[in-house]
Design an enzyme around this catalytic site. Structure first.
Site, PDB file in Angstrom:
ATOM      1  CB  CYS A   2      -0.951   0.081   1.182  1.00 18.25           C
ATOM      2  SG  CYS A   2      -2.181  -1.205   1.178  1.00 18.25           S
ATOM      3  NE  ARG A  29       4.703   2.033  -0.064  1.00 17.01           N
ATOM      4  CZ  ARG A  29       5.675   1.854   0.812  1.00 17.01           C
ATOM      5  NH1 ARG A  29       6.911   2.073   0.469  1.00 17.01           N
ATOM      6  NH2 ARG A  29       5.422   1.451   2.036  1.00 17.01           N
ATOM      7  CD1 TRP A  82       0.036  -6.302  -2.860  1.00 17.83           C
ATOM      8  CD2 TRP A  82      -0.340  -6.837  -0.726  1.00 17.83           C
ATOM      9  NE1 TRP A  82       0.460  -7.600  -2.664  1.00 17.83           N
ATOM     10  CE2 TRP A  82       0.240  -7.954  -1.369  1.00 17.83           C
ATOM     11  CE3 TRP A  82      -0.658  -6.946   0.622  1.00 17.83           C
ATOM     12  CZ2 TRP A  82       0.512  -9.150  -0.706  1.00 17.83           C
ATOM     13  CZ3 TRP A  82      -0.402  -8.138   1.284  1.00 17.83           C
ATOM     14  CH2 TRP A  82       0.176  -9.224   0.609  1.00 17.83           C
ATOM     15  CG  ASN A 108       1.195   1.423   4.252  1.00 19.85           C
ATOM     16  OD1 ASN A 108       0.920   0.233   4.120  1.00 19.85           O
ATOM     17  ND2 ASN A 108       2.439   1.876   4.238  1.00 19.85           N
ATOM     18  N   GLY A 109      -1.119  -0.160   6.394  1.00 15.54           N
ATOM     19  CA  GLY A 109      -0.876  -0.900   7.631  1.00 15.54           C
ATOM     20  C   GLY A 109      -2.051  -1.797   7.952  1.00 15.54           C
ATOM     21  CD  GLU A 498      16.811 -13.967  -6.081  1.00 15.81           C
ATOM     22  OE1 GLU A 498      16.271 -14.370  -5.036  1.00 15.81           O
ATOM     23  OE2 GLU A 498      16.480 -12.907  -6.629  1.00 15.81           O
ATOM     24  CE  LYS A 502      13.410 -12.326  -8.417  1.00 12.30           C
ATOM     25  NZ  LYS A 502      14.152 -11.955  -7.261  1.00 12.30           N
ATOM     26  CD  GLU A 505       9.339 -12.432  -6.803  1.00 19.20           C
ATOM     27  OE1 GLU A 505      10.515 -12.458  -7.205  1.00 19.20           O
ATOM     28  OE2 GLU A 505       8.893 -11.534  -6.080  1.00 19.20           O
ATOM     29  CG  HIS A 521      18.118 -37.872  -1.021  1.00 15.55           C
ATOM     30  ND1 HIS A 521      18.419 -39.135  -0.585  1.00 15.55           N
ATOM     31  CD2 HIS A 521      19.315 -37.262  -1.247  1.00 15.55           C
ATOM     32  CE1 HIS A 521      19.731 -39.276  -0.517  1.00 15.55           C
ATOM     33  NE2 HIS A 521      20.296 -38.152  -0.928  1.00 15.55           N
ATOM     34  CE  LYS A 623      11.360  -3.542  -5.092  1.00 13.56           C
ATOM     35  NZ  LYS A 623      12.004  -4.703  -5.716  1.00 13.56           N
TER      36      LYS A 623
HETATM   37  O1  M6R Z   1      12.491  -5.190   0.938  1.00 19.94           O
HETATM   38  P1  M6R Z   1      12.998  -6.523   1.330  1.00 19.94           P
HETATM   39  O2  M6R Z   1      14.311  -6.854   0.729  1.00 19.94           O
HETATM   40  O3  M6R Z   1      13.040  -6.725   2.834  1.00 19.94           O
HETATM   41  O4  M6R Z   1      11.937  -7.551   0.766  1.00 19.94           O
HETATM   42  C1  M6R Z   1      12.012  -8.915   1.041  1.00 19.94           C
HETATM   43  C2  M6R Z   1      11.145  -9.709   0.102  1.00 19.94           C
HETATM   44  O5  M6R Z   1       9.810  -9.357   0.261  1.00 19.94           O
HETATM   45  C3  M6R Z   1      11.553  -9.495  -1.364  1.00 19.94           C
HETATM   46  O6  M6R Z   1      12.883  -9.834  -1.570  1.00 19.94           O
HETATM   47  C4  M6R Z   1      10.675 -10.337  -2.310  1.00 19.94           C
HETATM   48  O7  M6R Z   1      10.914 -11.692  -2.098  1.00 19.94           O
HETATM   49  C5  M6R Z   1      10.954  -9.931  -3.758  1.00 19.94           C
HETATM   50  N1  M6R Z   1       9.725  -9.738  -4.440  1.00 19.94           N
HETATM   51  C6  M6R Z   1      11.765 -10.930  -4.489  1.00 19.94           C
HETATM   52  O8  M6R Z   1      11.903 -10.663  -5.834  1.00 19.94           O
END
Ligand code: M6R
Length: 628
Positions: A2, A29, A82, A108-109, A498, A502, A505, A521, A623
């Site tokens: 948000c 956000r 969000w 926001n919150g 990682e 990616k 996502e 395994h 984000k």
């Molecule tokens: O802002 P941060 O690095 O603390 O965020 C952590 C995760 O939410 C962030 O890395 C998320 O996994 C990303 N969307 C990954 O691409």
């Protein structure tokens, strides 16, 4: 998670245009719905949309509804949502109003006690139109005003009833020259210029108007007044409401061009290709090549502590956690320190056995706002640990709360899927590892060659990125796969994680990630000719053992994409791969993760592009995750 905006101007202007532009700046956000509210001719006017404001906010319709070609006003608020309480819908989109439509609120919150507050308000005759927690706020203010309190007193009284986290911006139809802002747990900054105040969840949305700003702390409220361009900030829980005087700060580390895509199709693409430059910037001025040392100014006061530690916690979420795992591999490789890398949302609730006397806590975060990471940090502070942070956003909550830290200097990252922030976190961890290694036995000459290799990484990254068309072709080759898993051993394992993160996502496909040796395994069961295994296997001392897994995947008719270096590509086992992405050979194998992650970012990017997905704003994500 948000984004809120509030603008208050000295003179009337077409403020709704500014509000929408600011929402676009904050779109990363949250983007499932959005809305703005302005005070116009002593009434509140609202426009909302489902989806991202850049695509769906219709200001022409707003103007048409109001019946004016130019809507002139002095105050307005806006929100990117969000969804947490109630699904994305127009009625759940902010701003929210009281029964009379006099008060508009963006939030926001999370308000934890909203259900009981809502029950009481309903009994008092209030009519709710949304499923959100936020909507209790305007109704509480309305109720308190009914009891005869002034607007300011009613806001203070209402805020004292709220439990949970909030950044709030509030306007009232009869106060076109006033904007109220409150903060408790969710970030809020107040931009200041001679003509306007801009309140926003992030300084990203302020920079367009001014680089001067104030930061609100938890428990603080600001009354902004456009009549004489004054602000009164106070602790809303203290009866005296004594005025707090705050030093103005200057926005640093963000450039206006960071907020635009330039010649790229998406922010993510731009951010992937920025990595040679951001890596250079992360390293700049932080090495002493003659003596083979890392120069980390932010940690200078903790040199002695770091010299004497036996243990280190590294904590983060998502990509930051993956960087943390890489940090663990590195530090345990280069020093005798035990490292426990943990996911923040788990860490908070687990018993931790290291002692504060000989251990340090390190959190990693791009945004510096992630609730799970921030709460872990606060808990470790309470337990007496020295807390360090590796953070991208300057002045963010995690940076502020940590005893000391290192900024990653990746610049603003807008794409929800982290790319340049990851490599910046990784590079920072390489520098941090070097500083630990040099006080734990690494020789000067090894330090010197470590630095030389690290400093060569930006140019090597450039070469890897030049291969983008080949990676796009490979994404097309595997377009029909039904399953995918990412595999790597040792220092390559965090990169496999990682790569999978990616990929899921962006493509919305489930993607497994495992240490390569774990394949036999269990994960092997999913392998068939519709499955793709992406194996990270450059020629290092784990190459031979890793090659066995390649044979195993092929023996089960699995499809295979291998990421290897020029040396590895020559190995006979590579004839089994359906496709190979070749990266340059490095002298120090410990550096491979820094370059092997790039093809995985590109692979996920091109795969999602051919699916037609929204690259910068993948569904269901935001984000910065400021809820638990
Ligand atoms: O802002 P941060 O690095 O603390 O965020 C952590 C995760 O939410 C962030 O890395 C998320 O996994 C990303 N969307 C990954 O691409």
């Amino acid at each position: 998670m948000c984004g809120i905006i509030g603008i208050l101007k000295k003179e009337n202007s077409e403020l709704s245009d500014n509000l929408v532009q600011s929402l676009i700046d904050l779109e990363y956000r949250g983007y499932d719905s959005a809305g703005i509210a302005i005070v116009h001719n002593s009434s509140i006017k609202i426009e909302k949309c489902l989806g991202a404001p850049s695509q769906y906010m219709d200001l022409d319709r707003f103007k048409k509804n109001i019946g004016e070609e130019k809507i002139l006003t002095t105050v307005g608020i806006g929100h990117n949502r969000w969804a947490t309480h109630g699904k994305p819908s127009i009625s759940n989109a902010h701003p929210h109003l009281d029964c009379g439509g006099d008060i508009a609120v963006v939030h926001n919150g999370t308000i934890l006690n909203y259900e009981s507050l809502k029950e009481n308000l309903k009994k008092q005759g209030h009519n709710f139109k949304s499923d959100t927690d936020t909507e209790v706020v305007p109704h509480l203010i309305e109720e308190n005003m009914k009891k005869g309190l002034s607007l300011e007193d009613a806001i203070v009284e209402s805020a004292s009833l709220l439990e949970g986290s909030f950044g709030l911006a509030i306007i009232h139809k009869d106060y076109p020259k006033t904007l109220f802002v409150l903060k408790n747990g969710s970030p809020i900054s107040i931009g200041i210029s001679n003509e306007m105040f801009v309140v926003a969840s992030s300084t990203n949305a302020i920079l367009r108007y001014t680089d001067r700003y104030l930061v609100l702390e938890d428990g603080e409220m600001a009354k902004l007044d456009a009549e004489n361009m004054s602000h009164n900030i106070f602790k809303y829980k203290q009866p005296a409401r004594s005025r707090l005087y705050k030093a103005e700060q200057v926005i640093e580390g963000i450039l206006l061009e960071d907020l635009s895509k330039g010649d790229f199709d998406t922010f993510m693409q731009k951010e992937i290709f920025e990595q040679p430059a951001t890596t250079r910037s992360t390293i700049l001025g932080r090495t002493n090549t003659e003596e083979g040392l890392a120069v980390l100014g932010g940690l200078i006061d903790y040199k002695e502590k770091l010299r004497n530690i036996d243990n280190l916690y590294i904590v983060g979420c998502g990509t930051a956690y993956n960087a943390g795992m890489l940090g663990k591999e590195l530090i345990e490789n280069l020093t005798p320190i035990n490292v426990s890398a943990q996911i923040a949302s788990e860490f908070r609730y687990r018993k931790q056995n290291f002692s504060p006397d000989n251990s340090v806590f390190l959190s990693i975060s791009q945004s510096g706002e992630t609730a799970d990471t921030l709460e872990s940090l606060k808990e470790m502070k309470r337990k007496g640990f020295t807390t360090l942070g590796i953070v991208n956003v300057v002045g963010s909550a995690i940076a502020h709360e940590s005893d000391a830290g290192i900024y990653t200097r990746a610049g603003t990252e807008i794409g929800v899927a982290s790319t340049k922030a990851f490599t910046a976190q990784a590079i920072t961890l390489y520098l941090f590892s070097l500083s630990l290694a040099r006080v734990h036995g690494m020789s000067e000459s090894s330090g010197i060659s470590f630095i030389k290799e690290l400093e060569s990484i930006p140019d090597i990254m450039k070469k890897v990125l030049e291969n983008h068309q080949e990676i796009e072709r490979i994404a097309e080759v595997f377009r029909d796969i039904e399953k995918i898993q990412f595999l790597g051993r040792g220092i390559h394992m965090p990169i496999a994680y990682e790569g999978a993160l990616k990929f899921k996502e962006l493509t919305y496909m489930e993607a497994g990630s495992y240490p390569l040796g774990e394949l036999k395994h269990g994960p092997m069961a999913v392998i068939d000719d519709m499955s793709l295994s992406v194996v990270i296997l450059p020629k290092d001392d784990l190459f031979s053992i890793g090659s066995i897994s390649i044979e195993q995947i092929k023996s089960k008719s699995g499809r295979l994409l291998v990421i290897t270096d020029e040396e590895g590509a020559k190995s006979p086992v590579m004839r089994l791969a359906d496709e190979i992405i070749v990266i340059p050979k490095l002298n120090n194998p410990v550096m491979y993760p820094l370059i092997e992650v790039l093809p995985l970012q590109l692979f996920a990017y091109y795969f999602a592009k051919q699916l037609g997905n929204n690259i910068d704003k993948p569904r269901n994500l935001a984000k910065s995750v400021t809820v638990q």
